[in-house]
Design a protein around this motif. Structure first.
Motif, PDB file in Angstrom:
ATOM      1  N   ARG A 122      -0.645  -2.825   1.278  1.00  0.00           N
ATOM      2  CA  ARG A 122       0.132  -1.603   1.490  1.00  0.00           C
ATOM      3  C   ARG A 122       1.627  -1.899   1.548  1.00  0.00           C
ATOM      4  NH1 ARG A 122      -3.127   2.540   2.511  1.00  0.00           N
ATOM      5  NH2 ARG A 122      -5.237   2.163   3.327  1.00  0.00           N
ATOM      6  N   ASN A 123       2.409  -0.886   1.163  1.00  0.00           N
ATOM      7  CA  ASN A 123       3.865  -0.936   1.300  1.00  0.00           C
ATOM      8  C   ASN A 123       4.442  -2.221   0.697  1.00  0.00           C
ATOM      9  OD1 ASN A 123       6.453  -0.133   2.087  1.00  0.00           O
ATOM     10  ND2 ASN A 123       6.245  -0.988   4.138  1.00  0.00           N
ATOM     11  N   VAL A 124       4.279  -2.375  -0.602  1.00  0.00           N
ATOM     12  CA  VAL A 124       4.691  -3.600  -1.289  1.00  0.00           C
ATOM     13  C   VAL A 124       6.179  -3.881  -1.077  1.00  0.00           C
ATOM     14  CG1 VAL A 124       4.994  -4.653  -3.571  1.00  0.00           C
ATOM     15  CG2 VAL A 124       2.896  -3.424  -3.035  1.00  0.00           C
ATOM     16  N   ARG A 125       6.479  -5.169  -0.825  1.00  0.00           N
ATOM     17  CA  ARG A 125       7.859  -5.620  -0.646  1.00  0.00           C
ATOM     18  C   ARG A 125       8.222  -6.581  -1.772  1.00  0.00           C
ATOM     19  NH1 ARG A 125       6.672  -7.610   5.566  1.00  0.00           N
ATOM     20  NH2 ARG A 125       6.151  -5.562   6.460  1.00  0.00           N
ATOM     21  N   MET A 126       9.524  -6.774  -1.969  1.00  0.00           N
ATOM     22  CA  MET A 126       9.972  -7.740  -2.978  1.00  0.00           C
ATOM     23  C   MET A 126       9.443  -9.140  -2.664  1.00  0.00           C
ATOM     24  SD  MET A 126      13.937  -6.665  -3.710  1.00  0.00           S
ATOM     25  CE  MET A 126      14.407  -4.973  -4.105  1.00  0.00           C
ATOM     26  N   THR A 127       9.367  -9.469  -1.377  1.00  0.00           N
ATOM     27  CA  THR A 127       8.931 -10.804  -0.964  1.00  0.00           C
ATOM     28  C   THR A 127       7.426 -11.020  -1.162  1.00  0.00           C
ATOM     29  OG1 THR A 127       8.746  -9.983   1.314  1.00  0.00           O
ATOM     30  CG2 THR A 127      10.789 -11.106   0.706  1.00  0.00           C
ATOM     31  N   ASP A 128       6.699  -9.973  -1.533  1.00  0.00           N
ATOM     32  CA  ASP A 128       5.262 -10.117  -1.772  1.00  0.00           C
ATOM     33  C   ASP A 128       4.967 -10.769  -3.115  1.00  0.00           C
ATOM     34  OD1 ASP A 128       4.502  -8.994   0.646  1.00  0.00           O
ATOM     35  OD2 ASP A 128       4.420  -6.956  -0.158  1.00  0.00           O
ATOM     36  N   GLU A 129       5.958 -10.859  -3.969  1.00  0.00           N
ATOM     37  CA  GLU A 129       5.739 -11.509  -5.263  1.00  0.00           C
ATOM     38  C   GLU A 129       5.216 -12.924  -5.068  1.00  0.00           C
ATOM     39  OE1 GLU A 129       8.393  -9.939  -8.979  1.00  0.00           O
ATOM     40  OE2 GLU A 129       9.172 -11.593  -7.797  1.00  0.00           O
ATOM     41  N   GLY A 130       4.292 -13.331  -5.934  1.00  0.00           N
ATOM     42  CA  GLY A 130       3.817 -14.697  -5.856  1.00  0.00           C
ATOM     43  C   GLY A 130       2.393 -14.842  -6.356  1.00  0.00           C
ATOM     44  N   LEU A 131       1.854 -16.043  -6.214  1.00  0.00           N
ATOM     45  CA  LEU A 131       0.513 -16.365  -6.680  1.00  0.00           C
ATOM     46  C   LEU A 131      -0.480 -16.254  -5.523  1.00  0.00           C
ATOM     47  CD1 LEU A 131      -1.138 -17.403  -9.128  1.00  0.00           C
ATOM     48  CD2 LEU A 131      -0.791 -19.711  -8.225  1.00  0.00           C
ATOM     49  N   TYR A 132      -1.471 -15.395  -5.672  1.00  0.00           N
ATOM     50  CA  TYR A 132      -2.509 -15.167  -4.668  1.00  0.00           C
ATOM     51  C   TYR A 132      -3.827 -15.764  -5.176  1.00  0.00           C
ATOM     52  CZ  TYR A 132       0.647 -11.806  -2.443  1.00  0.00           C
ATOM     53  OH  TYR A 132       1.716 -11.204  -1.823  1.00  0.00           O
ATOM     54  N   GLN A 197      23.348   1.432  -7.402  1.00  0.00           N
ATOM     55  CA  GLN A 197      22.507   0.488  -6.663  1.00  0.00           C
ATOM     56  C   GLN A 197      22.716   0.670  -5.170  1.00  0.00           C
ATOM     57  OE1 GLN A 197      23.327  -3.653  -7.476  1.00  0.00           O
ATOM     58  NE2 GLN A 197      21.229  -4.287  -7.008  1.00  0.00           N
ATOM     59  N   ASN A 198      21.608   0.828  -4.419  1.00  0.00           N
ATOM     60  CA  ASN A 198      21.718   1.004  -2.976  1.00  0.00           C
ATOM     61  C   ASN A 198      21.737  -0.346  -2.259  1.00  0.00           C
ATOM     62  OD1 ASN A 198      19.062   0.087  -2.811  1.00  0.00           O
ATOM     63  ND2 ASN A 198      18.184   2.121  -2.553  1.00  0.00           N
ATOM     64  N   SER A 199      21.790  -0.328  -0.954  1.00  0.00           N
ATOM     65  CA  SER A 199      21.908  -1.553  -0.168  1.00  0.00           C
ATOM     66  C   SER A 199      20.681  -2.449  -0.282  1.00  0.00           C
ATOM     67  CB  SER A 199      22.158  -1.209   1.303  1.00  0.00           C
ATOM     68  OG  SER A 199      21.102  -0.399   1.811  1.00  0.00           O
ATOM     69  N   ALA A 200      19.537  -1.870  -0.655  1.00  0.00           N
ATOM     70  CA  ALA A 200      18.313  -2.658  -0.824  1.00  0.00           C
ATOM     71  C   ALA A 200      18.195  -3.244  -2.222  1.00  0.00           C
ATOM     72  CB  ALA A 200      17.090  -1.804  -0.507  1.00  0.00           C
ATOM     73  N   GLY A 201      19.163  -2.955  -3.084  1.00  0.00           N
ATOM     74  CA  GLY A 201      19.133  -3.489  -4.436  1.00  0.00           C
ATOM     75  C   GLY A 201      18.414  -2.618  -5.445  1.00  0.00           C
ATOM     76  N   ILE A 202      17.943  -1.441  -5.016  1.00  0.00           N
ATOM     77  CA  ILE A 202      17.212  -0.528  -5.893  1.00  0.00           C
ATOM     78  C   ILE A 202      18.195   0.344  -6.670  1.00  0.00           C
ATOM     79  CG2 ILE A 202      15.418   1.227  -6.032  1.00  0.00           C
ATOM     80  CD1 ILE A 202      14.445  -1.464  -5.022  1.00  0.00           C
ATOM     81  N   PHE A 203      17.918   0.544  -7.944  1.00  0.00           N
ATOM     82  CA  PHE A 203      18.797   1.326  -8.810  1.00  0.00           C
ATOM     83  C   PHE A 203      18.284   2.757  -8.974  1.00  0.00           C
ATOM     84  CE2 PHE A 203      19.532  -3.039 -10.026  1.00  0.00           C
ATOM     85  CZ  PHE A 203      20.894  -3.094 -10.293  1.00  0.00           C
ATOM     86  N   SER A 204      19.230   3.702  -9.011  1.00  0.00           N
ATOM     87  CA  SER A 204      18.934   5.061  -9.451  1.00  0.00           C
ATOM     88  C   SER A 204      19.669   5.288 -10.763  1.00  0.00           C
ATOM     89  CB  SER A 204      19.363   6.093  -8.407  1.00  0.00           C
ATOM     90  OG  SER A 204      20.759   6.023  -8.166  1.00  0.00           O
ATOM     91  N   VAL A 205      19.104   6.123 -11.625  1.00  0.00           N
ATOM     92  CA  VAL A 205      19.616   6.299 -12.978  1.00  0.00           C
ATOM     93  C   VAL A 205      19.894   7.763 -13.243  1.00  0.00           C
ATOM     94  CG1 VAL A 205      19.127   5.950 -15.434  1.00  0.00           C
ATOM     95  CG2 VAL A 205      18.287   4.300 -13.749  1.00  0.00           C
ATOM     96  N   ALA A 206      21.036   8.038 -13.858  1.00  0.00           N
ATOM     97  CA  ALA A 206      21.386   9.382 -14.314  1.00  0.00           C
ATOM     98  C   ALA A 206      21.895   9.260 -15.745  1.00  0.00           C
ATOM     99  CB  ALA A 206      22.444  10.010 -13.420  1.00  0.00           C
ATOM    100  N   SER A 207      21.301  10.025 -16.652  1.00  0.00           N
ATOM    101  CA  SER A 207      21.686   9.929 -18.057  1.00  0.00           C
ATOM    102  C   SER A 207      21.764  11.324 -18.661  1.00  0.00           C
ATOM    103  CB  SER A 207      20.678   9.074 -18.829  1.00  0.00           C
ATOM    104  OG  SER A 207      21.121   8.821 -20.137  1.00  0.00           O
TER     105      SER A 207
END
Length: 273
Positions: A122-132, A197-207
């Motif tokens: 649940r609630n995936v985080r960037m730090t969850d990346e990896g080999l399981y 880009q917000n403080s968490a590094g996530i981007f929002s896009v407007a085109s």
């Protein structure tokens, strides 16, 4: 000086050896990635940050009609102390669980008797990346499988049309995405695109795309190295009709796999000398 026949012969020989090396590499990856008795629906899933992701792990039973009477499951993440999740003796074991996964990882106990040891994270985080690694031991067999989890953020774009301008908005994307507009013959169109880009590094896009011809279909593509969303938008008299689909990249070869390929190629070259 080599004759034309010799050049063709050696060219064909090199191609055959290279194709053989690729086949050997594919077979090596297949057999090192999982055991014969355990499989997964997706060995390189992309988890959407802040959403839930399912890491599938299925025991291939020798007899589909036979219920599993004893089962233990261990989920581990490479490079981390403690378990992601552990189930044995008929109940979860939390004594040695890594604190990063406390309250976020769970199995489906009612499905264990059918060989389904999939993990809901649940609630995936960037730090969850990896080999399981999912390991199963049961009364009907066992084994293990590796799953490479990748983390991204992606949302379906929304569209509005006003005063001859078609606007596309996408609130959450990571890594940084690229944006391209196409017309109905797949010609690239010029548009004004802004990324925030917000403080968490996530981007929002407007085109914004203009001018727009009503009843023509425009394609808006937004994506990065992990996931791409392709939206086909058609401006009507009263609204914008949109159809969106996603594509996900496959996982990159591991360093060990890359090293294996290099060794095979070196061996092939040595054989020609």
């Amino acid at each position: 000086m080599a004759s034309l026949g010799q050049i063709v012969f050696w060219s064909m020989t090199i191609l055959i050896i290279l194709f053989s090396a690729i086949i050997i590499l594919v077979l090596a990856l297949t057999f090192t990635r999982q055991s014969p008795e355990v499989t997964s629906f997706n060995i390189s899933p992309v988890g959407n940050i802040s959403q839930d992701v399912l890491l599938s792990c299925i025991l291939l039973q020798k007899n589909d009609q036979e219920q599993i009477t004893r089962v233990s499951v261990t989920w581990e993440k490479k490079g981390q102390q403690g378990f992601v999740y552990q189930y044995k003796n008929g109940h979860p074991e939390f004594s040695d669980q890594n604190e990063a996964f406390q309250g976020r990882a769970e199995l489906f106990p009612s499905l264990l008797a059918e060989g389904n040891a999939s993990l809901l994270l649940r609630n995936v985080r960037m730090t969850d990346e990896g080999l399981y690694t999912c390991s199963i031991d049961s009364s009907n067999g066992g084994g293990k499988i590796n799953i490479q989890l990748r983390a991204a953020a992606y949302t379906t774009p929304t569209f509005t049309f006003s005063e001859g301008t078609l606007d596309a908005q996408a609130s959450r994307w990571f890594p940084e995405p690229n944006v391209t507009w196409y017309n109905h013959v797949h010609k690239v169109l010029e548009a004004r695109t802004s990324l925030f880009q917000n403080s968490a590094g996530i981007f929002s896009v407007a085109s914004m795309l203009q001018p727009i011809n009503r009843s023509e279909v425009y394609t808006f593509q937004i994506g990065n190295k992990l996931v791409t969303a392709v939206s086909q938008a058609k401006v009507g008299d009263f609204d914008v009709s949109v159809r969106t689909y996603y594509t996900f990249s496959t996982a990159s070869p591991s360093p060990a796999s890359t090293s294996l390929l290099i060794l095979i190629l070196i061996y092939c070259i040595c054989c020609l000398i």
